[in-house]
Enzyme design. Sequence first.
Site, short mmCIF file in Angstrom:
data_model
loop_
_atom_site.label_atom_id
_atom_site.label_comp_id
_atom_site.label_asym_id
_atom_site.label_seq_id
_atom_site.Cartn_x
_atom_site.Cartn_y
_atom_site.Cartn_z
N SER A 1 -6.21 8.28 -14.99
CA SER A 1 -7.68 8.28 -14.95
C SER A 1 -8.24 9.68 -15.17
O SER A 1 -7.83 10.63 -14.50
CB SER A 1 -8.18 7.80 -13.58
OG SER A 1 -7.95 6.45 -13.43
N HIS B 1 -10.14 5.90 -19.05
CA HIS B 1 -8.91 5.85 -19.84
C HIS B 1 -9.29 5.77 -21.32
O HIS B 1 -10.43 5.51 -21.66
CB HIS B 1 -8.06 4.63 -19.44
CG HIS B 1 -7.40 4.78 -18.09
ND1 HIS B 1 -6.05 4.86 -17.91
CD2 HIS B 1 -7.94 4.87 -16.86
CE1 HIS B 1 -5.78 5.00 -16.63
NE2 HIS B 1 -6.91 5.00 -15.97
N HIS C 1 -3.15 -1.36 -15.05
CA HIS C 1 -2.79 -1.33 -13.63
C HIS C 1 -2.54 -2.75 -13.13
O HIS C 1 -3.15 -3.71 -13.63
CB HIS C 1 -3.93 -0.75 -12.80
CG HIS C 1 -4.40 0.61 -13.23
ND1 HIS C 1 -5.22 0.77 -14.32
CD2 HIS C 1 -4.16 1.83 -12.73
CE1 HIS C 1 -5.47 2.08 -14.47
NE2 HIS C 1 -4.83 2.73 -13.52
N TYR D 1 -3.81 -4.00 -10.57
CA TYR D 1 -5.04 -4.61 -10.04
C TYR D 1 -5.93 -5.20 -11.14
O TYR D 1 -6.88 -5.92 -10.84
CB TYR D 1 -5.82 -3.60 -9.17
CG TYR D 1 -6.33 -2.37 -9.91
CD1 TYR D 1 -7.38 -2.43 -10.81
CD2 TYR D 1 -5.75 -1.13 -9.67
CE1 TYR D 1 -7.83 -1.30 -11.47
CE2 TYR D 1 -6.19 0.01 -10.31
CZ TYR D 1 -7.23 -0.09 -11.22
OH TYR D 1 -7.68 1.02 -11.87
N GLU D 2 -5.65 -4.91 -12.40
CA GLU D 2 -6.47 -5.47 -13.47
C GLU D 2 -6.13 -6.93 -13.75
O GLU D 2 -6.97 -7.70 -14.19
CB GLU D 2 -6.31 -4.66 -14.76
CG GLU D 2 -6.88 -3.26 -14.65
CD GLU D 2 -6.55 -2.44 -15.88
OE1 GLU D 2 -7.13 -2.70 -16.95
OE2 GLU D 2 -5.68 -1.54 -15.78
N ALA E 1 -4.20 9.94 -11.24
CA ALA E 1 -5.13 10.54 -10.29
C ALA E 1 -4.75 9.99 -8.92
O ALA E 1 -4.36 8.83 -8.80
CB ALA E 1 -6.56 10.16 -10.62
N MET F 1 -2.84 4.15 -7.33
CA MET F 1 -2.77 2.73 -7.69
C MET F 1 -1.92 2.47 -8.93
O MET F 1 -2.11 1.46 -9.61
CB MET F 1 -4.19 2.20 -7.92
CG MET F 1 -5.12 2.41 -6.74
SD MET F 1 -6.78 1.85 -7.11
CE MET F 1 -7.69 2.52 -5.69
N SER F 2 -1.01 3.36 -9.24
CA SER F 2 -0.23 3.18 -10.48
C SER F 2 1.15 3.81 -10.34
O SER F 2 1.64 4.00 -9.23
CB SER F 2 -0.98 3.85 -11.65
OG SER F 2 -0.98 5.27 -11.48
N ASN G 1 -9.16 13.77 -4.65
CA ASN G 1 -9.86 13.67 -3.36
C ASN G 1 -8.84 13.72 -2.23
O ASN G 1 -7.66 13.46 -2.45
CB ASN G 1 -10.64 12.35 -3.27
CG ASN G 1 -9.76 11.14 -3.53
OD1 ASN G 1 -9.47 10.80 -4.68
ND2 ASN G 1 -9.32 10.49 -2.47
N HIS H 1 -14.67 5.78 -7.71
CA HIS H 1 -14.05 5.95 -9.04
C HIS H 1 -14.81 7.01 -9.84
O HIS H 1 -14.21 7.78 -10.59
CB HIS H 1 -14.03 4.60 -9.77
CG HIS H 1 -13.29 4.65 -11.07
ND1 HIS H 1 -11.98 5.08 -11.18
CD2 HIS H 1 -13.68 4.34 -12.34
CE1 HIS H 1 -11.60 5.03 -12.45
NE2 HIS H 1 -12.61 4.59 -13.17
N1 HPA Z 1 -6.51 6.30 -3.37
C1 HPA Z 1 -5.96 5.57 -4.36
N2 HPA Z 1 -6.04 5.89 -5.63
C2 HPA Z 1 -6.70 7.01 -5.95
C3 HPA Z 1 -7.29 7.82 -4.98
C4 HPA Z 1 -7.19 7.45 -3.60
O1 HPA Z 1 -7.69 8.11 -2.68
N3 HPA Z 1 -7.87 8.86 -5.63
C5 HPA Z 1 -7.62 8.68 -6.96
N4 HPA Z 1 -6.90 7.56 -7.16
#
Ligand code: HPA
Length: 267
Positions: A29, A59, A81, A83-84, A111, A206-207, A230, A242
């Site tokens: 991402s 993306h 991903h 989740y998609e 990310a 998440m990947s 973050n 996001h």
């Molecule tokens: N959690 C999950 N996926 C992420 C995060 C997070 O804090 N930041 C960027 N992708």
Amino acid sequence: MSRNAEDLAAQIRVAAGAVPPKIGLVLGSGLGHLAEAVQGVAIDYADLESFPHAGVSGHNPKLVIGTLEGVRVAVFGGRAHYYESGNPAAMRLPLEVLKALGAETLLLTNAAGSMRADIPPGALMLISDHINFSGLNPLIGEKTDARFVAMGDAYDPALRHALKAAAEAESEALEEGTYAWYSGPSFETPAEIRAIRTLGADAVGMSTVPEVILGRFLGLKCAAISTVTNMAAGMSDEAISHEHTKAMAPLGAEKLERILRAFLRQY
Ligand code: HPA
């Protein structure tokens, strides 16, 4: 290897030439623009039959085959991903195509949220190991004995060493840590973050984990780098979104590009 992967590899060779890529690079991402650094031929995922849609904003759903720092690479500008679609093997076809093209190495980026104060937003983390917090596995349903993939050195020690040397050459910090895969698309709760911190995770995202499992299954050497966008939920007052991920990823992207270039020059 599926028939479809061989057919797609043949199609890609017609478009981009038959020289095999040495490395496949999957961009996470907010990192999609790195694909533009490569001199080569770009093919939209939409033109590659059955390729996953990779429809998440931030993306860049293109496969770029070309050279970066003199090394033949295949860059996946976007990933699919779990989740998609609910399919943990959503990246199986692209990775099979990479293997069919003749690549030996898979370098993944993502990310992530950090659980370590010494790896703050904007920093990079070299993944040394993972925790599959989702319990999902992209090889469920695979019929062959190859499904019993050893994951002891899934994040290739020699590649990690080379990436750390590249970071050092660029005077960039590159801490190593354990990445936990959380299914998404909702972010984690603070209680979940406390739980996975206790279990030994340093970052969460998440990947990547299903791709490393698939990469090892296919016999690709794997390495992965997280861009921390973050602090994980409950660890700072900053709201997690996001939009924030996409806004923060470029901070790491500039360092990542320099480290990747230095790594490729030595490859
Ligand atoms: N959690 C999950 N996926 C992420 C995060 C997070 O804090 N930041 C960027 N992708």
